[in-house]
Design a protein around this motif. Structure first.
Motif, short mmCIF file in Angstrom:
data_model
loop_
_atom_site.label_atom_id
_atom_site.label_comp_id
_atom_site.label_asym_id
_atom_site.label_seq_id
_atom_site.Cartn_x
_atom_site.Cartn_y
_atom_site.Cartn_z
N GLN A 32 -42.65 -10.73 19.61
CA GLN A 32 -41.44 -10.28 18.91
C GLN A 32 -40.21 -10.88 19.57
OE1 GLN A 32 -40.27 -7.18 17.03
NE2 GLN A 32 -42.22 -6.56 16.16
N GLN A 80 -35.78 -10.56 19.20
CA GLN A 80 -34.59 -9.98 18.58
C GLN A 80 -33.46 -11.00 18.65
OE1 GLN A 80 -36.23 -8.07 21.22
NE2 GLN A 80 -37.56 -7.43 19.55
N THR A 101 -39.63 -15.33 10.29
CA THR A 101 -40.05 -13.95 10.52
C THR A 101 -38.93 -13.06 11.04
OG1 THR A 101 -42.22 -14.86 11.13
CG2 THR A 101 -41.80 -12.54 11.66
N TYR A 102 -38.14 -13.60 11.94
CA TYR A 102 -37.14 -12.79 12.64
C TYR A 102 -35.75 -13.26 12.25
CZ TYR A 102 -41.29 -11.84 15.39
OH TYR A 102 -42.56 -11.49 15.77
#
Length: 121
Positions: free
Chosen positions: A1, A3, A109-110
């Motif tokens: 992941q 951010q 995706t992010y």
């Protein structure tokens, strides 16, 4: 992941410059394809520039020669230097990360929250 947080947007006169930043936290963004996209009111989100370390960098024709992407891997930060800004560059600018290098925003995706760039004539 990962951010992503963008910053650096604002109001500028035509012909001026801005530098956007995209700070990444979590997994190192060197693992991802990265890009800047923008979305003008009432229009679809479109790519501005996409890049992947050691692979390639592609700019949209509309910004080629005026915008430059760069990255500081040590700071996990990506930048978009925008020069010779035009009113048609007005949009919300987003940075994004994804598994493959494409110009299609749906493959990323992010996403950051976006930063507004307004160019006055």
């Amino acid at each position: 992941q990962v951010q992503l947080v963008e910053s650096g947007g604002g109001l500028v006169q035509a012909g001026g410059s801005l530098r956007l930043s995209c700070a990444a936290s979590g997994r190192s963004f060197s693992s991802y394809a990265m890009g800047w996209f923008r979305q003008a009111p009432g229009k679809e989100r479109v790519f501005v520039v996409v890049t992947r370390s050691g692979v390639s960098t592609s700019y949209a024709d509309a910004v080629k020669g005026r915008f430059t992407i760069s990255r500081d891997n040590a700071k996990n930060t990506m930048y978009l230097q925008m020069n010779s800004l035009k009113p048609e560059d007005t949009a919300v600018y987003y940075c994004a990360a994804g598994p493959i290098l494409t110009m299609n925003p749906s493959t990323y995706t992010y996403w950051g929250q976006g930063t507004q760039v307004t160019v006055s004539s």
